[in-house]
Design a protein around this motif. Structure first.
Motif, short mmCIF file in Angstrom:
data_model
loop_
_atom_site.label_atom_id
_atom_site.label_comp_id
_atom_site.label_asym_id
_atom_site.label_seq_id
_atom_site.Cartn_x
_atom_site.Cartn_y
_atom_site.Cartn_z
N ALA A 57 0.81 -1.23 0.00
CA ALA A 57 0.00 0.00 0.00
C ALA A 57 0.83 1.27 0.00
O ALA A 57 0.37 2.31 -0.49
N ALA A 58 2.05 1.21 0.53
CA ALA A 58 2.87 2.42 0.69
C ALA A 58 3.01 3.24 -0.59
O ALA A 58 2.83 4.48 -0.55
N PRO A 59 3.31 2.64 -1.75
CA PRO A 59 3.45 3.45 -2.97
C PRO A 59 2.16 4.14 -3.41
O PRO A 59 2.19 5.11 -4.18
N THR A 63 -1.02 8.96 -3.85
CA THR A 63 -1.92 9.22 -4.98
C THR A 63 -3.38 8.89 -4.65
O THR A 63 -4.26 9.19 -5.46
N MET A 64 -3.63 8.28 -3.51
CA MET A 64 -5.00 7.88 -3.18
C MET A 64 -5.83 9.09 -2.76
O MET A 64 -5.29 10.05 -2.21
N PRO A 65 -7.13 9.06 -3.00
CA PRO A 65 -8.00 10.13 -2.48
C PRO A 65 -7.99 10.12 -0.95
O PRO A 65 -7.89 9.06 -0.34
N ARG A 66 -8.07 11.29 -0.35
CA ARG A 66 -8.09 11.37 1.11
C ARG A 66 -9.45 10.92 1.63
O ARG A 66 -10.48 11.42 1.19
N PRO A 67 -9.48 9.98 2.57
CA PRO A 67 -10.76 9.56 3.15
C PRO A 67 -11.44 10.73 3.87
O PRO A 67 -10.78 11.54 4.53
N THR A 68 -12.73 10.80 3.74
CA THR A 68 -13.50 11.81 4.47
C THR A 68 -13.65 11.37 5.93
O THR A 68 -13.29 10.24 6.28
N ALA A 181 -15.73 1.60 -3.35
CA ALA A 181 -16.20 2.23 -4.58
C ALA A 181 -15.37 3.46 -4.92
O ALA A 181 -15.29 3.86 -6.08
N ARG A 182 -14.73 4.06 -3.90
CA ARG A 182 -13.95 5.28 -4.13
C ARG A 182 -12.47 5.13 -3.77
O ARG A 182 -11.60 5.76 -4.39
N LEU A 183 -12.18 4.28 -2.79
CA LEU A 183 -10.81 4.12 -2.31
C LEU A 183 -10.22 2.79 -2.76
O LEU A 183 -10.95 1.84 -3.06
N SER A 184 -8.90 2.72 -2.76
CA SER A 184 -8.21 1.48 -3.15
C SER A 184 -8.52 0.36 -2.15
O SER A 184 -8.51 0.56 -0.94
N ALA A 185 -8.79 -0.84 -2.69
CA ALA A 185 -9.08 -1.99 -1.83
C ALA A 185 -7.90 -2.31 -0.92
O ALA A 185 -8.08 -2.66 0.25
N VAL A 186 -6.68 -2.19 -1.45
CA VAL A 186 -5.49 -2.48 -0.66
C VAL A 186 -5.35 -1.48 0.48
O VAL A 186 -5.05 -1.85 1.62
N ILE A 187 -5.58 -0.21 0.20
CA ILE A 187 -5.46 0.83 1.22
C ILE A 187 -6.48 0.61 2.33
O ILE A 187 -6.16 0.68 3.53
#
Length: 311
Positions: A57-59, A63-68, A181-187
């Motif tokens: 997940a680190a890389p 670039t991932m959207p910030r969780p609300t 639906a919005r965030l990476s499954a790995v994250i």
């Protein structure tokens, strides 16, 4: 020959990986019951899983959207429920019931998931899904009530603990569906696993003692649980959840008990009674029926303007 579109086979491949690895987890947990307490096994598994997921997940973090705020609350809830309470309850439950029975008891979860998805995710509760759930659940009941002939293996405490695990798992799936639906499954999986590890930190002392006394093979099994049924399987499940409805994905877990039973027979010499095989067939049939999609209704031709409608 044209290649099959990725969307049609990747989610199914992800589900297949998840089911096999989760089935193996029931057997591994049962095997490790003599060397690790439920809490220390949960913490050890989650620490390994968090590290393995963090490497992947680190890389993607930058670039991932910030969780609300609401998404962070859901991630924390999943970590506490699915990774924390689920693991401790299941590990303790398998001190009272065998691996196959534990996996079957958790199959009440698709019923809970389907009901919750209808209420909170506006998913349709189709006729195929209802019939499939009924068939599969009947198969699970048949397996779970089959007489093993050994006079033991199933008691009320173990059953209740496994049902607690099923309940928190079901709630977590509903919470996770909007996240992936919005965030990476790995994250999402990494963050939730890390939260679960933090929740289990009170068992750190037990883990140190158990690791010191356990044979190397058992320690390696804990590492296996952290990398494969946790890091890999939870990620593939989250990926599949992104591309499938929660109800349809939840019902596929009815395939876990037959796989677990075979693994239990091979690795633990826990042979299921003959009646259990009939239950396994019912469970498989239920999954097949529940996965069917209703045929779209044909459009009713509208009368042309000025045409007479006979009634």
């Amino acid at each position: 020959m044209n290649a099959v579109p990725a969307k049609s086979w990747l989610p199914l491949a992800a589900v297949s990986v998840t089911l096999v690895l989760w089935a193996s987890a029931f057997v591994a947990i049962r095997h490790l019951g003599h060397d690790f307490t439920p809490g220390s096994l949960s913490l050890g598994r989650l620490l390994v899983g968090a590290v393995a997921l963090g490497i992947v997940a680190a890389p993607k973090v930058r670039t991932m959207p910030r969780p609300t705020g609401r998404e962070w609350a859901a991630i924390v809830a999943i970590g506490v429920l699915w990774f924390g309470i689920y693991n401790v309850a299941l590990n303790q439950g398998e001190h009272h019931v065998d691996a196959g029975t534990a996996s079957m008891l958790l199959q009440v979860s698709p019923i809970i998931i389907a009901a919750l998805a209808t209420i909170f995710l506006s998913e349709k509760f189709t006729t195929y899904l209802a019939v499939g759930l009924a068939l599969a659940f009947a198969g699970v009941v048949l397996i779970g009530t089959a007489d093993s002939g050994d006079g033991g293996g199933r008691d009320l405490v173990g059953v209740l603990l496994c049902l607690v695990a099923a309940a928190v798992y079901s709630i977590s799936v509903i919470l996770q569906k909007p996240l992936v639906a919005r965030l990476s499954a790995v994250i999402v999986t990494w963050l939730a696993c890390t939260v679960g590890a933090v929740v289990c930190l009170p068992f750190a002392g037990q883990l140190v003692d158990d690791v010191r006394d356990a044979p190397t093979s058992s320690i390696l099994w804990v590492v296996y649980l952290g990398v494969f049924p946790t890091a890999i399987a939870f990620t593939t499940y989250a990926y599949a959840l992104r591309h499938m409805s929660a109800s349809s994905l939840g019902v596929t877990t009815y395939l876990v008990p037959p796989i677990t039973i075979v693994m239990g027979l091979v690795f633990l010499s826990e042979a299921p009674p003959t009646v259990a095989y009939a239950g396994g067939v019912l469970a498989l049939l239920g999954v097949a029926v529940a996965r069917r999609k209703p045929k779209p209704r044909a459009a009713v031709p509208q009368p042309q303007e000025g045409a007479r409608v006979h009634g």
